[in-house]
Design an enzyme around this catalytic site. Structure first.
Site, mmCIF file in Angstrom:
data_model
loop_
_atom_site.group_PDB
_atom_site.id
_atom_site.type_symbol
_atom_site.label_atom_id
_atom_site.label_comp_id
_atom_site.label_asym_id
_atom_site.label_seq_id
_atom_site.Cartn_x
_atom_site.Cartn_y
_atom_site.Cartn_z
ATOM 1 N N HIS A 155 -2.947 -35.387 31.477
ATOM 2 C CA HIS A 155 -3.751 -35.041 30.301
ATOM 3 C C HIS A 155 -3.846 -36.184 29.292
ATOM 4 O O HIS A 155 -4.689 -36.126 28.384
ATOM 5 C CB HIS A 155 -3.166 -33.817 29.597
ATOM 6 C CG HIS A 155 -3.194 -32.570 30.410
ATOM 7 N ND1 HIS A 155 -4.331 -32.114 31.043
ATOM 8 C CD2 HIS A 155 -2.211 -31.671 30.711
ATOM 9 C CE1 HIS A 155 -4.057 -30.995 31.693
ATOM 10 N NE2 HIS A 155 -2.773 -30.709 31.513
ATOM 11 N N ASP A 171 -2.389 -29.875 40.377
ATOM 12 C CA ASP A 171 -1.827 -29.158 39.235
ATOM 13 C C ASP A 171 -2.797 -28.040 38.848
ATOM 14 O O ASP A 171 -4.012 -28.180 39.015
ATOM 15 C CB ASP A 171 -1.655 -30.134 38.072
ATOM 16 C CG ASP A 171 -0.805 -29.600 36.946
ATOM 17 O OD1 ASP A 171 0.358 -30.027 36.828
ATOM 18 O OD2 ASP A 171 -1.307 -28.766 36.165
ATOM 19 N N HIS A 177 -3.721 -27.174 36.040
ATOM 20 C CA HIS A 177 -4.546 -27.610 34.915
ATOM 21 C C HIS A 177 -5.374 -28.836 35.317
ATOM 22 O O HIS A 177 -4.865 -29.732 35.997
ATOM 23 C CB HIS A 177 -3.669 -27.965 33.711
ATOM 24 C CG HIS A 177 -2.752 -26.856 33.308
ATOM 25 N ND1 HIS A 177 -1.391 -26.869 33.568
ATOM 26 C CD2 HIS A 177 -3.008 -25.683 32.686
ATOM 27 C CE1 HIS A 177 -0.847 -25.764 33.107
ATOM 28 N NE2 HIS A 177 -1.805 -25.015 32.576
ATOM 29 N N ASP A 183 2.860 -25.520 39.094
ATOM 30 C CA ASP A 183 2.417 -24.464 38.187
ATOM 31 C C ASP A 183 1.330 -23.575 38.771
ATOM 32 O O ASP A 183 0.820 -22.684 38.094
ATOM 33 C CB ASP A 183 1.981 -25.042 36.833
ATOM 34 C CG ASP A 183 1.106 -26.269 36.953
ATOM 35 O OD1 ASP A 183 0.628 -26.576 38.069
ATOM 36 O OD2 ASP A 183 0.899 -26.949 35.926
#
Length: 315
Positions: free
Chosen positions: A123, A160, A162, A237
């Site tokens: 990110h 991931d 995200h 995750d």
């Protein structure tokens, strides 16, 4: 087959109690791998990284941002873009984490496969932190491959839950790096940045749907782009028990996903460096077991390993 694993005790540092980011998970993962017998295996080679240098970081991050990162010119509350309270210890462990991914890449170039027991800070942008990510280790590593090894086709496989928005933004004008993100459609970041290939899946996605989608998407990319190197973000995750994920993959599903990606790269002769990515749970033992599936999957690629083909469950 030798399986290099890059780890540093400094991946975990002193951390505010009850902070939502499980900083102790890196230590818990190392302990879990020891419990699983990795320390006794002849094929496993433990390696200790050095902190990333400013030279390496400046290929990705702006000088102004790095100065603020080093000196702490960032608010010290949780309401920072990174979500972290700044401290010198945080700087040190972040540099070690990025250095770990750089060492993983260099080792994978020699051996074909290497794993970092941290990393996946996708990110972070060139000029700012975001979403528990201060520096973008995947981008720093890819830039190192471009600058130092003159590679021309690098694939980032981001599994991931995200989306890897920072990585996508950093390489938005770089045709030598292909960014592929398979993630939750209704999850952070809520404003996505266009990757070279994005696949957004709905809440509740389970093993079979996820793995079918991954195979359907990854194989054509490998065939068409013909990467010379793969960076794999094996975020845990996506697991059904993750606090922030909202997918429904099982522990066995994690193992199957990671083995699929690593095996595809191995079969095509593509060096691959893998990082553990995100994973959020107050139960560190359960979380460490999810992250351990990447390492078990890598070990399963060795037909001579006594643990070949085995997954793992928390116990």
């Amino acid at each position: 087959m030798t399986l290099p694993i890059i780890h540093h005790p400094g991946y975990s540092c002193e951390w505010p109690e009850r902070h939502p980011f499980p900083m102790a998970k890196f230590r818990a993962l190392r302990e879990r791998l020891s419990t699983l017998g990795f320390d006794a295996l002849d094929e496993v080679r433990w390696m200790t990284p050095r902190p990333a240098s400013s030279k390496a970081l400046l290929r990705t991050h702006t000088a102004d941002y790095l100065q603020r990162f080093y000196l702490g010119e960032i608010a010290t509350t949780r309401r920072t873009p990174s979500g972290f309270p700044w401290s010198p210890a945080l700087v040190e462990r972040t540099l070690l984490e990025v250095g770990g991914t750089l060492a993983t890449v260099e080792t994978a170039l020699e051996t074909g496969l290497a794993l970092n027991s941290a990393g996946g800070t996708h990110h972070a942008y060139a000029d700012r932190a975001s979403g528990y990510c201060l520096l973008n280790d995947l981008a720093v590593a890819a830039h190192g491959l471009l600058a130092e090894h003159r590679l021309e086709r690098i694939l980032i496989v981001d599994c991931d839950v995200h989306q890897g928005d920072g990585t996508a933004w950093i390489f938005r004008h770089e045709p030598r790096v292909f960014t592929f993100s398979i993630h939750g459609e209704a999850n952070f970041p809520f404003e996505k940045v266009q990757s070279d290939r994005d696949v957004a899946l709905p809440k509740g996605t389970g093993d079979d749907a996820y793995l079918r989608c991954l195979a359907r998407e990854l194989d054509p990319i490998l065939s068409d782009f013909r990467p010379q190197f793969v960076l794999f973000d094996a975020g845990a995750d996506v697991h059904a028990g993750d606090r922030l994920g909202h997918f429904s993959l099982s522990t066995e599903g994690l193992f199957r996903r990671d083995r699929f990606v690593l095996a595809r790269c191995r079969d095509l002769g593509i060096p691959v460096a893998a990082v553990i990515g995100g994973g959020y749970d107050r139960d560190l033992k359960a979380l460490a077991d999810r992250h351990a599936q990447l390492f078990l999957a890598a070990l399963a690629l060795n037909p001579e390993s006594s643990r070949s083909g085995e997954g793992s469950a928390a116990n």
